[in-house]
Motif scaffolding. Structure first.
Motif, PDB file in Angstrom:
ATOM      1  N   ILE A 179       2.962  14.322  -3.856  1.00 14.36           N
ATOM      2  CA  ILE A 179       3.005  14.940  -5.314  1.00 14.36           C
ATOM      3  C   ILE A 179       2.242  16.121  -5.248  1.00 14.36           C
ATOM      4  O   ILE A 179       1.100  16.287  -4.713  1.00 14.36           O
ATOM      5  CB  ILE A 179       2.341  13.935  -6.210  1.00 14.36           C
ATOM      6  CG1 ILE A 179       3.106  12.661  -6.120  1.00 14.36           C
ATOM      7  CG2 ILE A 179       2.144  14.624  -7.525  1.00 14.36           C
ATOM      8  CD1 ILE A 179       2.695  11.435  -7.054  1.00 14.36           C
ATOM      9  N   ALA A 208      -3.487   0.854 -12.296  1.00 14.97           N
ATOM     10  CA  ALA A 208      -4.330   1.365 -11.673  1.00 14.97           C
ATOM     11  C   ALA A 208      -5.166   2.121 -12.534  1.00 14.97           C
ATOM     12  O   ALA A 208      -4.789   2.997 -13.358  1.00 14.97           O
ATOM     13  CB  ALA A 208      -4.033   2.120 -10.275  1.00 14.97           C
ATOM     14  N   PHE A 261      -1.780   4.312  -4.263  1.00 13.33           N
ATOM     15  CA  PHE A 261      -1.811   2.786  -4.397  1.00 13.33           C
ATOM     16  C   PHE A 261      -0.386   2.214  -3.825  1.00 13.33           C
ATOM     17  O   PHE A 261       0.411   3.030  -3.870  1.00 13.33           O
ATOM     18  CB  PHE A 261      -1.983   2.544  -5.901  1.00 13.33           C
ATOM     19  CG  PHE A 261      -1.019   2.787  -6.945  1.00 13.33           C
ATOM     20  CD1 PHE A 261      -1.163   4.111  -7.201  1.00 13.33           C
ATOM     21  CD2 PHE A 261       0.020   2.262  -7.164  1.00 13.33           C
ATOM     22  CE1 PHE A 261      -0.096   4.662  -8.438  1.00 13.33           C
ATOM     23  CE2 PHE A 261       1.107   2.635  -8.133  1.00 13.33           C
ATOM     24  CZ  PHE A 261       1.021   3.849  -8.767  1.00 13.33           C
ATOM     25  N   PRO A 279       6.741  -4.100  -5.548  1.00 14.88           N
ATOM     26  CA  PRO A 279       7.381  -5.381  -5.083  1.00 14.88           C
ATOM     27  C   PRO A 279       8.819  -5.506  -5.412  1.00 14.88           C
ATOM     28  O   PRO A 279       9.081  -5.204  -6.644  1.00 14.88           O
ATOM     29  CB  PRO A 279       6.615  -6.563  -5.801  1.00 14.88           C
ATOM     30  CG  PRO A 279       5.387  -5.846  -6.128  1.00 14.88           C
ATOM     31  CD  PRO A 279       5.738  -4.608  -6.476  1.00 14.88           C
ATOM     32  N   VAL A 330       1.170  10.521  -1.025  1.00 14.03           N
ATOM     33  CA  VAL A 330       1.236   9.144  -1.587  1.00 14.03           C
ATOM     34  C   VAL A 330       1.944   7.850  -0.898  1.00 14.03           C
ATOM     35  O   VAL A 330       2.778   8.272  -0.038  1.00 14.03           O
ATOM     36  CB  VAL A 330       1.690   9.034  -3.134  1.00 14.03           C
ATOM     37  CG1 VAL A 330       1.002  10.299  -3.768  1.00 14.03           C
ATOM     38  CG2 VAL A 330       2.918   9.726  -3.011  1.00 14.03           C
ATOM     39  N   ASN A 331       1.680   6.792  -1.217  1.00 13.81           N
ATOM     40  CA  ASN A 331       2.332   5.586  -0.568  1.00 13.81           C
ATOM     41  C   ASN A 331       2.531   4.612  -1.766  1.00 13.81           C
ATOM     42  O   ASN A 331       1.649   3.960  -2.101  1.00 13.81           O
ATOM     43  CB  ASN A 331       1.459   5.053   0.495  1.00 13.81           C
ATOM     44  CG  ASN A 331       2.338   3.759   0.858  1.00 13.81           C
ATOM     45  OD1 ASN A 331       3.363   3.539   0.785  1.00 13.81           O
ATOM     46  ND2 ASN A 331       1.376   2.903   1.524  1.00 13.81           N
ATOM     47  N   ILE A 332       3.553   4.619  -2.542  1.00 15.96           N
ATOM     48  CA  ILE A 332       3.831   3.785  -3.612  1.00 15.96           C
ATOM     49  C   ILE A 332       5.044   3.194  -3.635  1.00 15.96           C
ATOM     50  O   ILE A 332       6.190   3.520  -3.281  1.00 15.96           O
ATOM     51  CB  ILE A 332       3.858   4.807  -4.936  1.00 15.96           C
ATOM     52  CG1 ILE A 332       2.708   5.684  -5.214  1.00 15.96           C
ATOM     53  CG2 ILE A 332       4.152   3.879  -6.392  1.00 15.96           C
ATOM     54  CD1 ILE A 332       2.854   6.528  -6.394  1.00 15.96           C
ATOM     55  N   ASN A 333       4.986   1.798  -3.336  1.00 16.19           N
ATOM     56  CA  ASN A 333       6.035   0.688  -3.210  1.00 16.19           C
ATOM     57  C   ASN A 333       5.680  -0.391  -4.339  1.00 16.19           C
ATOM     58  O   ASN A 333       4.704  -0.613  -4.814  1.00 16.19           O
ATOM     59  CB  ASN A 333       5.808  -0.065  -1.800  1.00 16.19           C
ATOM     60  CG  ASN A 333       5.985   0.969  -0.550  1.00 16.19           C
ATOM     61  OD1 ASN A 333       6.875   1.815  -0.682  1.00 16.19           O
ATOM     62  ND2 ASN A 333       5.094   0.927   0.158  1.00 16.19           N
ATOM     63  N   ASP A 335       1.969  -1.531  -2.804  1.00 14.70           N
ATOM     64  CA  ASP A 335       1.971  -3.101  -3.179  1.00 14.70           C
ATOM     65  C   ASP A 335       1.192  -3.982  -3.707  1.00 14.70           C
ATOM     66  O   ASP A 335       1.165  -4.527  -4.622  1.00 14.70           O
ATOM     67  CB  ASP A 335       2.708  -3.818  -1.834  1.00 14.70           C
ATOM     68  CG  ASP A 335       4.242  -3.087  -1.685  1.00 14.70           C
ATOM     69  OD1 ASP A 335       4.584  -2.180  -2.334  1.00 14.70           O
ATOM     70  OD2 ASP A 335       4.890  -3.927  -0.878  1.00 14.70           O
ATOM     71  N   ILE A 378      -6.406  -1.827 -11.264  1.00 16.92           N
ATOM     72  CA  ILE A 378      -7.315  -1.678 -10.026  1.00 16.92           C
ATOM     73  C   ILE A 378      -8.045  -0.447  -9.845  1.00 16.92           C
ATOM     74  O   ILE A 378      -7.386   0.634  -9.900  1.00 16.92           O
ATOM     75  CB  ILE A 378      -6.389  -1.987  -8.632  1.00 16.92           C
ATOM     76  CG1 ILE A 378      -5.581  -3.251  -8.896  1.00 16.92           C
ATOM     77  CG2 ILE A 378      -7.636  -2.006  -7.467  1.00 16.92           C
ATOM     78  CD1 ILE A 378      -6.653  -4.514  -9.101  1.00 16.92           C
ATOM     79  N   THR A 438      -0.818  15.833  -2.707  1.00 16.10           N
ATOM     80  CA  THR A 438      -1.425  14.421  -2.260  1.00 16.10           C
ATOM     81  C   THR A 438      -0.438  13.677  -1.749  1.00 16.10           C
ATOM     82  O   THR A 438       0.695  13.683  -2.410  1.00 16.10           O
ATOM     83  CB  THR A 438      -1.989  13.926  -3.503  1.00 16.10           C
ATOM     84  OG1 THR A 438      -2.884  14.883  -4.338  1.00 16.10           O
ATOM     85  CG2 THR A 438      -2.558  12.556  -3.164  1.00 16.10           C
TER      86      THR A 438
END
Lengths: 408, 683
Positions: B646, B38, A261, B571, B566-569, A263, A253, B564
């Motif tokens: 980070i 990504a 990035f 599933p 970040v918001n990394i989750n 979910d 993406i 930076t």
């Protein structure tokens, strides 16, 4: 999918078909699962479930044959025949569940292992096809003897329940080192009937099929020529059809900030926008037509008094073909012409039918054996792959059929 | 036939088939997938994203960083702002006028003869007879004078009562004594005596009635009147009469209850000058603004008209038209506000003024009225009409002489953020410039004098030196020429541009974080010229300080730090085995990058990519990038859901060493994060 399989495999009734032309009624049950390459463990696992271990994957994938054929059929039918002077007429109702697939080794690799082990390699799954369907066949047959020739004909109405097919004419997947990109090049046709209703006898399409045959004696030999079940089903407009011929490169993406990035990026759903969506359309599928030619004669042997040499072929194109492409139907049926020789060994109580064949879905030598008992009320039990019972392992076919018939 | 074997056989087969029945289940297996997650392509715009930095490129695509800072902030609104109160005035009722009151009465000789016993026999109408002398023919006769038509009651501080008698009898009358009294309180207002009024003559007398209160019903009492004998026989005509006129004039009211006629109270025509400091403005175009007429009237029927003939829109002068002012019930003023947007205000004074045009002056006209309501109203001399005018005008432009003024700019200290993330290392710049640019939209000449222009970091400071002409920037007087008007453009101004260019390599190589400025601008340093000045406040002097840094440099361990969030989750149903990062470096820079992962509690979780050298792209002989380098690295840490931020520490070296390299617009860095996932199919 699970429901579809259950429905396709659900036994309804079984009555045999008479083998001669007295008035009679018969009930025929036929179960066969066979492959040219994949063994019993694969077939059983796909059919009955279970966990596929790494060893099993390795065993299946490392077979040398690149085109893995799988055929499954479970059908039950009841047949009523009336004999009259120099002819007969018959009525039959059959419930048929068919699955036929040709899978490349690379497709198996991708499906069973994933692509991690194939970085910087191209997995080719061109010419992969999977077709499964369930339908009821209502057939009227008519045969007439003219001089020493018997002309056979039949017409069937097909009540289509469910159909699923994936036809991958061209397809390959390239995975760049470290998975930094994947490139999918594909030409796929996919058809699926209405998935909102998996009722057993739901009507999702109607079709028609024809039989025609000729049986005559020539130089003390009996020649039999026939084409059976040459027909198709038109599935209704609630069906989902999908066709795409494209190349798709995915690098991830695209985002502004590599660290921002979440979910939604990891979910495969993000790819959906890049993949063409299915449409609701009517479509046509052909049922497998059987082409048969045989020559029968007498022998001097006290036990094997008759012999029959013949060949079976199947014709089932992916879609409509013109006359110049008619042979495509034979290729696309995934069925290699099966050559056979058979005889009858008669005893006091039993008639034994040995048969040796080569070809078919197994593309190998197959030993058939059937035994019938009784005169007026007859029971016949047989298998097209009797050799599999003799193997300890690496079974790649399993079949059993039962015929119960009564002469009236 | 024995059917038992068949039955047994069928039962056996049923059991056989039933025993083969197997519950259908899904097969399950684990797949090991690797897929890109990504992707980003960072060109120089992304890498150097900073709201204070403009990325520019020349025709060859060479990137320059431009840091622009406003150098001067000039607030010119106050220079020509009109925010004043004018024409404050109180109009009292003593200035009001009142119309004359005139009442007439007629007494015929016929009526007098009829009062004489046998008079009609002696002196029949139409006969010619000698009229004998008749003494005291009127003794206390009363004449009713009704003034209801004019007023109910009226207390005057001034006024004249004039009595006029016209003797229409054919003989003289004499010894006339007449009193005028209020009918209610019987107060005598005035008394008149006439010894003789010859036949056919008119006599008149007047008396001041200031201080008197007059009712609506007056009585004129004729205390005495004698008829003199005629001079021989005369024609007796019963219609011949004595006509009495009572006239009240020059009325000054202390209090009155009356139906007042419409009348103008005041007229105020005057010029008003605005204080604009040293500016002498002739014309102002009004961008926005209001004029508010504030009025307080104790009169029940006040009215006002306010005109500014020198304020026009589309050639039509401004008039308030009639403003009906309600009677005040407290001290709150009634305000009438007029929007003057789009008006043009002539500040040269009254048209055709005696001493010629002036400046900063408008001409106004104010009129106050008592309106006629048609009903009785009581007013007194304490009633008043108070008004003042508020001007609040923001000019679109002003034309005239703006005066001499001095603007001090600074001292000011502005942050330079462009180097904020650089913590270590050296950079050698080439062709960097500092540009002071003055874009003058004002129609005045000006002088600029810079007192301070320097950059500094935490350790050192460095001043500007010489400009492009070799002048020492500090202390030198730079002339800024006046702009000119151009009606074909919007704004209708041709600005002048003055630029001061300074070589800035040394200033910027210290990686400054501050820039210090201090300067003066003197407008009209040589006084008034023959050309009118002008000013559009929205278009002052745009003065900017611009640092242009072409990306043509040598970097030696140039270290940048950035953080930076970040918001990394991931599933829950996906198990990440490994993450990889693939970097395609299109920059001619070697880089060593450390990514420090920090959790919510500011604890360091791990450092990744620490030992990875990202090699520079391949260059040709002219140091132009010909091929990107590709670096793959595994990110061993995979529990990114704990990561809150980070910290990126990156050190860069230009390649080849000690040679200036240039960064072009098509250079980029592509980064792909891919993941190795395991997933169970069929669950």
């Amino acid at each position: 999918m699970r429901n579809l399989i259950i429905i396709l495999f659900f036994p309804i009734c079984a009555l045999s078909q008479t083998v001669d032309y007295n008035h009679g009624i018969s009930w025929n049950t036929n179960f066969i699962i066979e492959s040219n390459n994949l063994d019993k463990s694969f077939l059983e696992t796909m059919l009955y479930g279970g966990y596929i271990t790494a060893e099993m994957k390795e065993k299946w994938i490392n077979k040398n044959n690149n085109n893995n054929l799988i055929n499954f059929e479970f059908s039950n039918s009841i047949n009523r025949t009336y004999k009259f002077k120099k002819g007969h007429i018959g009525f039959s109702v059959a419930d048929r569940n068919l699955l036929n697939a040709k899978i490349t080794n690379d497709f198996l690799r991708l499906t069973l292992e994933g692509n991690n082990n194939y970085q910087d390699k191209k997995l080719d799954f061109s010419n992969t096809n999977i077709r499964a369907e369930r339908f009821q066949q209502y057939k009227i047959t008519y045969a007439k003897e003219i001089k020493n020739m018997q002309i056979k004909s039949g017409i069937s109405f097909l009540n289509g329940n469910h159909h699923l097919s994936y036809i991958i004419r061209r397809g390959d997947l390239y995975t760049a080192p470290f998975g930094s990109s994947v490139n999918l090049d594909y030409n796929i046709n996919a058809f699926m009937t209405d998935t909102s209703n998996f009722s057993l006898f739901t009507n999702n399409g109607n079709g028609i099929a024809f039989d025609i045959g000729l049986n005559f004696n020539f130089q003390n030999k009996n020649i039999d020529l026939s084409i059976t079940d040459l027909g198709f089903i038109m599935w209704n407009t609630s069906s989902n059809t999908f066709f795409t011929d494209s190349s798709f490169n995915f690098q991830g993406i695209e985002i502004d900030n590599i660290f921002d990035f979440n979910d939604s990026i990891l979910e495969a759903n993000n790819l959906i926008d890049d993949i063409p969506q299915s449409k609701n359309n009517s479509f046509k599928s052909y049922i497998p037509a059987i082409l048969h030619l045989s020559v029968s004669g007498q022998t001097q042997n006290n036990y094997l008094k008759t012999y029959t040499i013949g060949v079976f072929a199947r014709w089932q194109p992916y879609s409509d073909v013109n006359l110049l492409e008619i042979e495509n139907g034979i290729i696309e049926s995934n069925y290699t012409p099966l050559y056979y020789i058979q005889s009858v060994f008669k005893t006091k109580y039993l008639n034994i039918f040995p048969k040796i064949s080569y070809g078919g879905y197994t593309q190998d030598i197959n030993f058939h054996l059937a035994a019938s008992y009784g005169k007026t009320h007859q029971i016949t039990l047989g298998s097209n792959h009797i050799e599999q019972f003799l193997k300890k392992e690496n079974h790649n076919a399993l079949s059993l059929y039962l015929i119960l018939s009564t002469k009236i | 036939m024995n059917k038992l074997p068949h039955i047994l056989l069928y039962i056996f087969l049923y059991i056989l088939f039933s025993s083969c029945e197997h519950e259908l289940e899904n097969p399950k297996w684990e797949v090991d997938m690797i897929t890109p997650i990504a992707y980003t392509e960072l060109n120089i715009n992304n890498i150097l994203s900073d709201s204070n930095v403009i990325i520019n490129e020349n025709e060859e695509g060479l990137i320059s960083l431009i840091f622009e800072e406003e150098f001067i902030t000039m607030n010119l609104d106050t220079l020509i702002k009109i925010d004043a109160i004018a024409d404050e005035k109180t109009h009292t009722l003593d200035s009001a006028s009142f119309a004359d009151v005139t009442i007439s009465d007629t007494a015929t000789i016929g009526e007098a003869i009829m009062e004489i016993p046998g008079g009609t026999l002696l002196l029949p109408d139409g006969s010619t007879s000698t009229i004998p002398a008749i003494q005291n023919i009127a003794n206390g006769d009363t004449i009713n004078i009704n003034t209801t038509e004019y007023f109910q009651t009226m207390t005057l501080y001034k006024g004249m009562l004039i009595l006029t008698l016209n003797n229409g009898y054919p003989t003289d009358i004499s010894n006339i004594n007449l009193s005028l009294i209020n009918s209610i309180n019987q107060n005598i207002i005035a008394t008149f005596n006439f010894p003789l009024i010859a036949s056919g003559s008119v006599v008149s007398d007047s008396v001041s009635i200031g201080g008197q209160t007059i009712d609506e019903n007056l009585l004129a009492i004729l205390n005495n009147m004698d008829i003199n004998a005629s001079n021989g026989p005369v024609l007796i005509n019963y219609d011949d009469a004595i006509i009495t006129n009572v006239n009240i004039s020059d009325i000054g009211i202390t209090e009155a209850t009356a139906i007042f006629p419409e009348q103008q109270l005041t007229e105020n025509l005057k010029e008003h000058s605005f204080d604009m400091g040293g500016a002498e403005i002739k014309e102002i175009g009004i961008k926005s603004g209001t004029v508010t007429v504030n009025v307080l009237s104790t009169l029940p029927n006040g009215k006002m008209i306010y005109n500014i003939p020198s304020l026009k829109k589309n050639g039509i002068p401004f008039t308030s038209n009639e403003m009906i002012v309600p009677e005040a019930i407290n001290t709150d003023l009634t305000s009438f506000t007029f929007n003057f947007e789009g008006y043009k205000l002539d500040l040269t004074g009254k048209e055709g003024r005696i001493n010629g045009d002036t400046v900063n002056t408008i001409y106004t006209e104010a009129y106050t009225f008592i309106d006629s309501t048609g009903t009785l109203e009581t007013i007194n001399n304490t009633d008043s009409f108070y008004s003042f005018i508020e001007f609040d005008i923001t000019p679109e432009y002003a034309i005239g002489y703006l005066g001499q003024d001095t603007f001090e700019l600074g001292p000011e200290n502005a942050n330079i953020t462009i180097f904020n993330n650089i913590t270590n290392g050296n950079i050698d710049l080439k062709d960097s410039e500092l540009l002071l640019r003055f874009e003058n939209y004002i129609g005045v000449d000006a002088d600029l004098q810079i007192n301070d222009l320097s950059v500094s970091n935490n350790n050192t400071s460095i001043n500007v030196n010489l400009d492009q002409d070799g002048n020492s920037v500090i202390g030198h007087t730079y002339q800024i020429n006046r702009a000119s008007l151009n009606t074909n453009t919007l704004p209708p101004i041709n600005p002048t541009i003055t630029e001061i260019t300074i070589t800035a390599d040394e200033m910027l190589e210290i990686l400054p974080n501050n820039i210090n400025t201090h300067a003066y601008i003197y407008i009209n340093p040589n006084g008034q010229t023959t050309i009118d000045d002008f000013l559009y406040p929205e278009y002052p002097v745009n003065a900017s300080l611009q640092m242009e840094i072409p990306l043509n440099f040598i970097a030696n361990e140039l270290t940048l730090i950035d953080t930076t969030y970040v918001n990394i989750n991931t599933p829950e149903d996906v198990e990440i085995d490994q993450l990889f990062i693939t970097i395609q470096n299109g920059l001619p820079l070697d880089a060593n990058i450390h990514l420090i992962l920090i959790d919510d509690n500011e604890m360091i979780l791990d450092t990744i990519l620490g030992n990875t050298i990202i090699t520079a792209a391949t260059l040709n002989n002219e140091n132009i990038v010909t091929q990107n380098s590709i670096t793959n690295s595994e990110i061993e840490y995979n529990n990114f859901s704990e990561v809150n931020k980070i910290v990126t520490i990156a050190s860069f070296n230009t390649v080849p060493n000690e040679e200036f390299i240039e960064i072009y617009n098509d250079y980029s860095v592509q980064m792909t994060i891919s993941g190795n996932f395991r997933r169970i199919i069929g669950e």
